[in-house]
Write a protein that holds these residues in place. Structure first.
Motif, PDB file in Angstrom:
ATOM      1  N   ALA A 439      -7.095  -9.512  -6.115  1.00  0.00           N
ATOM      2  CA  ALA A 439      -6.005  -9.461  -5.149  1.00  0.00           C
ATOM      3  C   ALA A 439      -5.433 -10.845  -4.877  1.00  0.00           C
ATOM      4  O   ALA A 439      -4.240 -10.988  -4.596  1.00  0.00           O
ATOM      5  CB  ALA A 439      -6.494  -8.835  -3.840  1.00  0.00           C
ATOM      6  N   VAL A 440      -6.264 -11.874  -4.985  1.00  0.00           N
ATOM      7  CA  VAL A 440      -5.785 -13.227  -4.720  1.00  0.00           C
ATOM      8  C   VAL A 440      -4.712 -13.632  -5.723  1.00  0.00           C
ATOM      9  O   VAL A 440      -3.846 -14.466  -5.419  1.00  0.00           O
ATOM     10  CB  VAL A 440      -6.963 -14.225  -4.739  1.00  0.00           C
ATOM     11  N   GLU A 441      -4.735 -13.017  -6.911  1.00  0.00           N
ATOM     12  CA  GLU A 441      -3.723 -13.339  -7.914  1.00  0.00           C
ATOM     13  C   GLU A 441      -2.341 -12.892  -7.460  1.00  0.00           C
ATOM     14  O   GLU A 441      -1.328 -13.523  -7.783  1.00  0.00           O
ATOM     15  CB  GLU A 441      -4.067 -12.663  -9.249  1.00  0.00           C
ATOM     16  N   ILE A 474      -8.644 -10.975   1.768  1.00  0.00           N
ATOM     17  CA  ILE A 474      -8.407 -11.713   0.518  1.00  0.00           C
ATOM     18  C   ILE A 474      -8.798 -13.180   0.702  1.00  0.00           C
ATOM     19  O   ILE A 474      -9.327 -13.812  -0.197  1.00  0.00           O
ATOM     20  CB  ILE A 474      -6.929 -11.595   0.093  1.00  0.00           C
ATOM     21  N   ASP A 475      -8.518 -13.696   1.889  1.00  0.00           N
ATOM     22  CA  ASP A 475      -8.940 -15.034   2.316  1.00  0.00           C
ATOM     23  C   ASP A 475      -8.528 -16.142   1.346  1.00  0.00           C
ATOM     24  O   ASP A 475      -9.377 -16.849   0.781  1.00  0.00           O
ATOM     25  CB  ASP A 475     -10.462 -15.060   2.495  1.00  0.00           C
ATOM     26  N   PRO A 476      -7.224 -16.322   1.148  1.00  0.00           N
ATOM     27  CA  PRO A 476      -6.771 -17.404   0.258  1.00  0.00           C
ATOM     28  C   PRO A 476      -7.154 -18.778   0.815  1.00  0.00           C
ATOM     29  O   PRO A 476      -7.111 -19.003   2.027  1.00  0.00           O
ATOM     30  CB  PRO A 476      -5.255 -17.219   0.239  1.00  0.00           C
ATOM     31  N   GLN A 477      -7.531 -19.673  -0.084  1.00  0.00           N
ATOM     32  CA  GLN A 477      -7.971 -21.018   0.318  1.00  0.00           C
ATOM     33  C   GLN A 477      -6.955 -22.090  -0.049  1.00  0.00           C
ATOM     34  O   GLN A 477      -7.247 -23.273   0.054  1.00  0.00           O
ATOM     35  CB  GLN A 477      -9.298 -21.338  -0.365  1.00  0.00           C
ATOM     36  N   LYS A 645     -10.732 -18.393  13.272  1.00  0.00           N
ATOM     37  CA  LYS A 645     -11.289 -18.777  11.973  1.00  0.00           C
ATOM     38  C   LYS A 645     -10.445 -19.873  11.331  1.00  0.00           C
ATOM     39  O   LYS A 645     -10.993 -20.845  10.766  1.00  0.00           O
ATOM     40  CB  LYS A 645     -11.342 -17.553  11.057  1.00  0.00           C
ATOM     41  N   ILE A 646      -9.138 -19.720  11.431  1.00  0.00           N
ATOM     42  CA  ILE A 646      -8.231 -20.714  10.839  1.00  0.00           C
ATOM     43  C   ILE A 646      -8.424 -22.080  11.490  1.00  0.00           C
ATOM     44  O   ILE A 646      -8.504 -23.117  10.814  1.00  0.00           O
ATOM     45  CB  ILE A 646      -6.764 -20.258  10.987  1.00  0.00           C
ATOM     46  N   ALA A 651     -10.212 -27.838   7.213  1.00  0.00           N
ATOM     47  CA  ALA A 651     -10.154 -28.339   5.839  1.00  0.00           C
ATOM     48  C   ALA A 651      -9.708 -27.254   4.875  1.00  0.00           C
ATOM     49  O   ALA A 651      -8.996 -27.525   3.907  1.00  0.00           O
ATOM     50  CB  ALA A 651     -11.525 -28.877   5.435  1.00  0.00           C
ATOM     51  N   ALA A 652     -10.134 -25.993   5.131  1.00  0.00           N
ATOM     52  CA  ALA A 652      -9.801 -24.894   4.214  1.00  0.00           C
ATOM     53  C   ALA A 652      -8.449 -24.273   4.509  1.00  0.00           C
ATOM     54  O   ALA A 652      -7.807 -23.723   3.612  1.00  0.00           O
ATOM     55  CB  ALA A 652     -10.895 -23.819   4.282  1.00  0.00           C
ATOM     56  N   TYR A 653      -8.009 -24.357   5.778  1.00  0.00           N
ATOM     57  CA  TYR A 653      -6.815 -23.601   6.184  1.00  0.00           C
ATOM     58  C   TYR A 653      -5.705 -24.477   6.769  1.00  0.00           C
ATOM     59  O   TYR A 653      -4.826 -23.978   7.474  1.00  0.00           O
ATOM     60  CB  TYR A 653      -7.204 -22.546   7.219  1.00  0.00           C
TER      61      TYR A 653
END
Length: 770
Positions: A439-441, A474-477, A645-646, A651-653
């Motif tokens: 799904a991330v694609e 999906i949690d895109p990074q 969470k964000i 660093a990730a978001y």
């Protein structure tokens, strides 16, 4: 089981057709001895359950001035001293028939006091007819208990009459050599209705009962409307014999949905030749002709369009048409070779029928990409309506029906569904996207026209929640197109906390306030505004706004231009709008409403009853699901947790740029549902404003001490991570608060002192580093 053409099967089929189409037996398949069948209800045990005490019933008072015929009826009923359930029901029915509700209520209360079990309720229904319960339900004069009693009675009758062990011996009697037994069995099955049809169709899945096929086939074709629902479901069976029986029966039923289902199978190239020929025979017998292919396809397309927009709700499928808005639908379960039923809303039933027609069109022309698209959208629309806005559609079931659909096609189907205003379908697509492999694609190829992007901009809060949930799973990074829409949606949905709100715009504040106050009777809070500018600002900033009323007294812009502006904003695209006009017959406004499915033109009134009716009309425009307080708070909680969470993992978001939504996040401090999370988020933000608001909150005497301590701790973390961002005036104010706390409890003084310790410790550490 594959459908073959052995000699004995053909002989049975020909014999069945002859029975139905030509013989006297087909015209009256159960013989002419109906009069010989004995009454079943009069002999049923316990059906004449009696009341515990005649003396417990209030005496009937007969008005001597009453019309003589009515008085005689009352005297006759009273003289008969009804005691059993059937006698009491007959008394209630008779007295209701002469409009003497007070006397009817006395007998009804005695009837209700009997506490009949399911079997006794069924016996009562068989004697009185099911319409007796409907009469009781609709007779308000019988008292508050009448509706609940009637509903309970109808549920009991349905449970008892549809038990397999009760239906099986009745069905077996259809094969009796005795005409009166066949008649008696058919009448009892006919009273049971659709559940009896379902049980009869299940027999065709059992080859060991082939000797019963012909009489059951004949009986099925005598049922009429009650058979349509189970027949439609059985026509999708994977058992050839069941499919054959269902489709040939549908071909002989003059009903648009029966005709459409049979025609879809007739045109389907994968339909077994024997079944297709039998459907053709049925069409010839029923209609005298078979439509040519082009006419039939046009009919199927129209049938699909009508049901896909809910234009033709199938009232014939109602279990109790004028009592409940829910409909009984049937489904064939391959694992158990049986038909099961469930209850769905009328709009859901309409979409299920649309799905049937979309499947027909696709299977007739599988190479047609448009048919494939509408089949996909129809599947998502119907199935998501069944599970509701928060439950996930299962990927495994979807993949069985559409094994070749990948994440990119799924994203485009979401966009197609939104374009077609199929919100439930788009929400279902989001459910599947978050479960899809790779799904991330799909996120790497997002554009302004992509499905998820459009979902965030749709204006429907259920769909926005489903899209945000997809992003969370999906949690895109890394950055993706649409990330700004995701966090904007989360910050917006997090603001839920009130009842549904309706903005009322009128140039005169007193009129706007009168209308706003009257909305309370419909469970909606009203808020009065006097300018177009204020109404637009509040409608787009307050997520609790679920409806808008704009009077034609507003200008700059006027009411229609304001409505257009609301439709262009992603937060209010689907908000129902009522244009309140001072005089009827405004053609310009009516034309605008005709172009907007969520706009109404209504007369301006301050009458509370009229406003309540108007509000109810507007609520009906909220589709596919209303937004309850429970759902709103659930969406808000989800959004707040995602934002937390964000913020907690910058660093990730960092690509979400949460600082752009500082004001909305700070506003959550004052929502008791989210205060604890908001305190934590302020510490992660760590900006000058966030730190100042934490100190304000920690110093607020009205706040619970636990929250104040959490704010002080969050401030400490903010300072440790980002340094002191406060202005000099903020720091001075905090020292002043501490100095003024001499009369405060010790724990408050300690709290305020800890804040100063944080400031001084960090300042000292910074000085030492120099």
């Amino acid at each position: 089981m594959s459908l073959t053409k052995p000699t004995n099967w053909i002989a049975g089929f020909v014999f069945g057709v002859l029975l139905i189409s030509g013989s006297a037996y087909a015209q009256n398949p159960f013989g002419d001895n109906a009069a010989a069948s004995e009454s079943t209800t009069s002999q049923r045990q316990d059906s004449n359950a009696t009341s515990a005490s005649q003396n417990s019933r209030q005496e009937i008072v007969i008005d001597p001035g009453l019309d003589r015929s009515k008085r005689l009826v009352l005297e006759a009923v009273a003289g008969s001293n009804p005691q059993s359930a059937i006698e009491l029901a007959q008394a209630v029915s008779t007295i209701l028939g002469i409009d003497q509700s007070a006397a009817a209520k006395i007998y009804f209360e005695s009837l209700a006091a009997l506490s009949l079990n399911d079997e006794q309720m069924l016996a009562l229904s068989e004697t009185m007819g099911s319409d007796f319960f409907l009469r009781v339900h609709g007779a308000d004069a019988l008292g508050e208990k009448s509706q609940a009693w009637a509903m309970k009675a109808m549920e009991a009758v349905e449970r008892e009459s549809t038990r397999p062990e009760r239906l099986a011996p009745i069905i077996s009697k259809l094969s009796s050599e005795k005409a009166y037994e066949r008649t008696k069995a058919f009448r009892r099955l006919e009273q049971t209705g659709a559940p009896a049809v379902a049980a009869m169709l299940e027999v065709f899945a059992n080859d060991e009962r082939r000797e019963e096929f012909i009489p059951i086939r004949i009986a099925l074709r005598e049922f009429g409307m009650a058979s349509i629902g189970p027949l439609l479901a059985a026509s999708r069976s994977d058992r050839a014999q069941v499919k054959y029986e269902a489709l040939t029966a549908l071909a002989r039923e003059k009903h648009p949905d029966a005709f459409a289902a049979a025609m879809g199978a007739f045109l389907n190239p994968r339909t077994n030749e024997v079944i297709r020929d039998a459907i053709g025979v049925g069409f010839q017998e029923t209609y005298g002709e078979i439509l040519d292919r082009d006419q039939a396809l046009e009919m199927l397309q129209k049938n699909f369009v009508d049901y896909s927009i809910g234009k033709r709700p199938a009232f014939e499928f109602a279990r109790i048409n004028d009592v409940t808005p829910y409909y009984t639908v049937w489904n064939w379960e391959s694992s158990g070779n049986r038909l099961t039923s469930s209850r769905v809303a009328v709009d859901t039933r309409s979409r299920l029928l649309a799905l049937d027609r979309a499947r027909d069109l696709f299977e007739i022309h599988p190479e047609n990409q448009e048919y494939r698209s509408i089949y996909l959208v129809s599947y998502l629309d119907a199935q998501k309506r069944i599970v509701g806005p928060t439950a996930l559609l299962p990927w495994e079931e979807f993949a069985l029906v559409f094994p070749t659909v990948d994440v990119f096609q799924l994203d485009s189907i979401i966009a197609r569904a939104i374009k077609d205003d199929k919100i439930a379908a788009a929400a279902g697509g989001c459910d599947l996207l978050l479960q899809a492999p790779d799904a991330v694609e799909a996120l790497k190829n997002q554009t302004v026209d992509s499905g998820l992007v459009r979902a965030f901009q749709s204006g429907d809060h259920h769909l926005q929640f489903c899209a945000l949930r997809a992003i969370d799973r999906i949690d895109p990074q890394s950055a993706y197109f649409g990330s700004s829409y995701a966090i904007a949606t989360a910050a917006y949905l997090a603001g839920y906390g009130e009842r549904p709100l309706c903005l009322v715009g009128h140039s005169r504040i007193e009129i706007a306030q009168n209308v706003a106050v009257a909305l309370a009777s419909s469970g909606v809070d009203g808020r009065a505004v006097t300018s177009s500018h204020d109404l637009f600002r509040e409608a787009t900033q307050d997520v609790n706004v679920s409806m808008v009323m704009i009077s034609d007294t507003l200008f700059g812009p006027d009411c229609l231009e304001l409505a257009q502006q609301l439709r262009m904003d992603w937060r209010t695209k689907r908000v129902p709008i009522a244009i309140l006009v001072s005089s009827v017959g405004n053609a310009r406004m009516q034309r605008a409403a005709n172009r907007d499915a969520k706009m109404l033109v209504m007369p301006l009134t301050e009458d509370a009853n009229s406003i309540q009716l108007q509000t109810e009309r507007m609520m009906k425009l909220i589709e596919p699901w209303p937004l309850s307080n429970e759902l709103a708070q659930r969406y808000a909680e989800f959004s707040v947790n995602w934002l937390k969470k964000i913020l907690s993992t910058p660093a990730a978001y960092a690509f979400y740029e949460p600082l752009n939504y500082e004001s909305q996040l700070i506003g959550l401090l004052f929502n008791p549902l989210h205060t604890a999370n908001a305190i934590e988020m302020m510490g992660h933000l760590g900006t000058s404003t966030a730190q100042a608001r934490l100190l304000d909150f920690a110093s607020q005497s009205a706040a619970p001490i636990g929250w104040r301590q959490s704010a002080a701790e969050s401030f400490r973390r903010a300072v440790n991570s980002r340094g002191i961002q406060l202005k000099i005036d903020d720091i001075k104010r905090q020292y002043s608060r501490y100095n003024s706390s001499g009369n405060e409890p010790t724990e408050v003084q300690r709290l305020l002192g800890s804040i100063l310790d944080t400031l001084e410790h960090h300042s000292l550490a910074a000085e030492n580093q120099k």
